[in-house]
Design a protein around this motif. Sequence first.
Motif, PDB file in Angstrom:
ATOM      1  N   GLY A 122       5.609   3.350   6.474  1.00 31.38           N
ATOM      2  CA  GLY A 122       4.577   4.096   7.193  1.00 31.38           C
ATOM      3  C   GLY A 122       3.753   4.965   6.264  1.00 31.38           C
ATOM      4  O   GLY A 122       4.108   5.203   5.110  1.00 31.38           O
ATOM      5  N   GLY A 123       2.613   5.451   6.779  1.00 26.76           N
ATOM      6  CA  GLY A 123       1.725   6.313   6.015  1.00 26.76           C
ATOM      7  C   GLY A 123       2.240   7.736   5.933  1.00 26.76           C
ATOM      8  O   GLY A 123       3.372   8.033   6.336  1.00 26.76           O
ATOM      9  N   TYR A 124       1.388   8.650   5.465  1.00 23.87           N
ATOM     10  CA  TYR A 124       1.836  10.008   5.168  1.00 23.87           C
ATOM     11  C   TYR A 124       2.319  10.743   6.420  1.00 23.87           C
ATOM     12  O   TYR A 124       3.383  11.383   6.401  1.00 23.87           O
ATOM     13  CB  TYR A 124       0.709  10.804   4.498  1.00 23.87           C
ATOM     14  N   SER A 125       1.565  10.692   7.510  1.00 20.66           N
ATOM     15  CA  SER A 125       1.946  11.426   8.723  1.00 20.66           C
ATOM     16  C   SER A 125       3.263  10.914   9.287  1.00 20.66           C
ATOM     17  O   SER A 125       4.103  11.696   9.752  1.00 20.66           O
ATOM     18  CB  SER A 125       0.839  11.318   9.782  1.00 20.66           C
ATOM     19  N   LEU A 175     -10.481  -0.279  -0.490  1.00 21.20           N
ATOM     20  CA  LEU A 175      -9.048  -0.406  -0.772  1.00 21.20           C
ATOM     21  C   LEU A 175      -8.294  -1.040   0.393  1.00 21.20           C
ATOM     22  O   LEU A 175      -7.307  -1.753   0.182  1.00 21.20           O
ATOM     23  CB  LEU A 175      -8.455   0.961  -1.096  1.00 21.20           C
ATOM     24  N   ILE A 176      -8.734  -0.774   1.618  1.00 20.10           N
ATOM     25  CA  ILE A 176      -8.081  -1.387   2.788  1.00 20.10           C
ATOM     26  C   ILE A 176      -8.150  -2.913   2.695  1.00 20.10           C
ATOM     27  O   ILE A 176      -7.204  -3.622   3.036  1.00 20.10           O
ATOM     28  CB  ILE A 176      -8.732  -0.887   4.095  1.00 20.10           C
ATOM     29  N   LYS A 177      -9.284  -3.424   2.180  1.00 19.14           N
ATOM     30  CA  LYS A 177      -9.482  -4.882   2.095  1.00 19.14           C
ATOM     31  C   LYS A 177      -9.062  -5.457   0.738  1.00 19.14           C
ATOM     32  O   LYS A 177      -9.178  -6.668   0.526  1.00 19.14           O
ATOM     33  CB  LYS A 177     -10.957  -5.212   2.349  1.00 19.14           C
ATOM     34  N   TYR A 178      -8.559  -4.612  -0.168  1.00 20.54           N
ATOM     35  CA  TYR A 178      -8.246  -5.064  -1.528  1.00 20.54           C
ATOM     36  C   TYR A 178      -7.124  -6.097  -1.510  1.00 20.54           C
ATOM     37  O   TYR A 178      -6.146  -5.961  -0.779  1.00 20.54           O
ATOM     38  CB  TYR A 178      -7.854  -3.860  -2.387  1.00 20.54           C
ATOM     39  N   ARG A 223       0.876  -1.167   0.000  1.00 21.12           N
ATOM     40  CA  ARG A 223       0.000   0.000   0.000  1.00 21.12           C
ATOM     41  C   ARG A 223       0.916   1.222   0.000  1.00 21.12           C
ATOM     42  O   ARG A 223       1.380   1.663   1.048  1.00 21.12           O
ATOM     43  CB  ARG A 223      -0.907   0.020   1.236  1.00 21.12           C
ATOM     44  N   ILE A 224       1.190   1.764  -1.185  1.00 21.01           N
ATOM     45  CA  ILE A 224       2.220   2.789  -1.342  1.00 21.01           C
ATOM     46  C   ILE A 224       1.585   4.147  -1.642  1.00 21.01           C
ATOM     47  O   ILE A 224       0.750   4.274  -2.541  1.00 21.01           O
ATOM     48  CB  ILE A 224       3.188   2.424  -2.484  1.00 21.01           C
ATOM     49  N   GLY A 225       1.984   5.168  -0.891  1.00 19.10           N
ATOM     50  CA  GLY A 225       1.630   6.538  -1.209  1.00 19.10           C
ATOM     51  C   GLY A 225       2.795   7.167  -1.955  1.00 19.10           C
ATOM     52  O   GLY A 225       3.917   7.179  -1.453  1.00 19.10           O
ATOM     53  N   LEU A 226       2.545   7.660  -3.167  1.00 22.05           N
ATOM     54  CA  LEU A 226       3.591   8.301  -3.979  1.00 22.05           C
ATOM     55  C   LEU A 226       3.438   9.813  -3.811  1.00 22.05           C
ATOM     56  O   LEU A 226       2.421  10.382  -4.205  1.00 22.05           O
ATOM     57  CB  LEU A 226       3.441   7.892  -5.444  1.00 22.05           C
ATOM     58  N   ILE A 271      -4.955   4.257   4.380  1.00 21.61           N
ATOM     59  CA  ILE A 271      -4.750   3.163   3.425  1.00 21.61           C
ATOM     60  C   ILE A 271      -3.294   2.722   3.331  1.00 21.61           C
ATOM     61  O   ILE A 271      -2.996   1.530   3.342  1.00 21.61           O
ATOM     62  CB  ILE A 271      -5.249   3.574   2.021  1.00 21.61           C
ATOM     63  N   THR A 272      -2.375   3.679   3.243  1.00 22.18           N
ATOM     64  CA  THR A 272      -0.992   3.327   2.915  1.00 22.18           C
ATOM     65  C   THR A 272      -0.178   2.916   4.134  1.00 22.18           C
ATOM     66  O   THR A 272      -0.422   3.379   5.248  1.00 22.18           O
ATOM     67  CB  THR A 272      -0.275   4.500   2.210  1.00 22.18           C
TER      68      THR A 272
END
Length: 648
Positions: free
Chosen positions: A243-246, A206-209, A29-32, A226-227
């Motif tokens: 980790g996620g964005y924060s 998306l969390i369950k994808y 689960r990648i945030g770009l 999500i990420t």
Amino acid sequence: MISVNNLSVHFTGEFLFTNVSFNIREKDRIGLVGKNGTGKTTILRIITGIQKPETGEVVLPSGQTIGYLPQEMKVSSRKTVYDEAITAFAEILDVKKQIEKYFDELVQRTDFESEEYLKIVNKHSEASEKFRMIGGLTIQADTERILGGLGFSKDDLDRPLQEFSNGWQMRVELAKILLRKPDLLLLDEPTNHLDIVSIQWLEEFLIKYRGAIILVSHDRAFLDNITSRTIEISGKKIFDYKGGYSEYILKRQQRFEQQKSEYNNQQKEIRQIERFIERFRYKNTKARQVQSRVKMLEKMDGIEIEDFDHSSIHFKFPPAPHSGKIVINTKGLSKNYGKENIINNIDFLTVKGEKIAFVGRNGEGKSTMSKILIGELEYDGELKIGHNVKIGYYAQNQWEMLNPKKTVFETIDDVAVGDIRAKIRGLLGSFLFSEEDIEKKVKVLSGGEKSRLSLAKLLLTPVNLLILDEPTNHLDMQSKDILKNALLQFDGTLIIVSHDRDFLQGLTNKVFEFKNKNIKEYSGDIYDYLNSRNLESLKELEVFAKEKRLSGKKENKTDNKIKWEQSKELDKKIRKVTKQINNSESKIEKLENEIAEIDSILSNPEKNNELISSGEIYKNYDELKTHLSSEMNKWEDLQVELEGLEME
């Protein structure tokens, strides 16, 4: 695993990025992330094969499927919403045609004992089995479920797609990608055309994808929920964070501090070497040591500090003029467009100082209500604006109302009066317009620049009622934070239409949900509203279960004794799980409040230097995030368990 190896892209005379490499694992689960123009969309296009890099390659395993949703695309389908959506099932529909073809052949034949007839029977059976195996029996249910989640009503499904706006057409494109269930989802700003309810539905989906996901988004809450991995493009290279964005923001700051420390240490070492060389340059006894240090300097790789962009909008709204206690009062307010009723018989009261959020699905009347309040639209019913109420309005398409032929400076100069005229350049500078920028024509500005210019115009006239319709469109995350901080300090009344949960959190004290042509009031901020909606859903389930049990009393008493005992046990289980869900939601709310407090501290490092410098706050922040993630997973499991019990 998909491998991205040594990608380089040349753009407008220089490299956009060079030698970029990373792997995409099966359930990543990648945030770009990265500033506008750094190449996020370019990387997505290269992975899909739409664009070719100057160097490097993307290696995909055999049979790997990719679904890509761009930010914008032109849709020209003449089909209905449903018929366009099911084109996602190309393979299934082909098999269905084969089944129908074989069936028609069998109906027309009478040689039931012939070898040819039996061959067709076998082909029909094989096609039917394949149809079942690849999900053919559920395509209608799956399509209606996903279209419903993305905001389409049942009546919408038979309407021609061309009747809908581009935003709704993009929802159908998103639905088609989700229905295909590719191994890798590439989504470029997928929440741009969604309302808050649809965003939540997509988030849960998306969390369950089952596959991998790469997201580009300016929605902090969406990314955080999500990420679990963040890839930043900066300085023509990438940085990969867990980790996620924060979490990425915290770790990026730590990286920057480490870079500064390493740079300062190297500069200190260089100065020491240079002093040694200068001091002993002309002493024969030190010639060897001097030459050694000269070579040492030549071989030293200089440490560079990344050019972090700390610029952002910084401003404060003028003090609000005094107004009466009642700001807006409507009775029986309605609005029709021809025969179509948008809002019906609304009673709405706003008092001085309230901070209100308008939420709900797109098309439910939020923007229409805003335009009625500012006097832009006619209406039926009563509308009273309070004593001395001065309204400032920011439309969803505010930037389109700017005169494209005027310069940035002229746009502000035309409406500025009094002392502010001498401060126009300073005002524009606070909105990131350089001396060179202010002479540009509006027509050459980007969407973000036009939005910033429109916000700057709002400051020119003191108001005591701000009505803002999607003000964060086109703003980056840092600028959204600054706008939010300015709104928190605004001492007038605020009405804001937005789908951005992170932006709305803590900003409003009342939420009005627009639904079924009317409004419903919720106290608190956006997360209080979302929690209330979840609780209401649970209550609806309880009522349904109770009605189901009561209807069983009409059955035969002999058979009913066992059923009554089973129902009693089921009711007990439902109450237990419901209680656990409520407890879990209370814990989630507490954790989110604690995280929000730390976010507030971290957003003002100058005021909270002592709290931040020890580093303990980061550890506490990570622990809270971990606990929140664990509690959210527990809550989701309980929801699934409750749904299963309700279906028994």
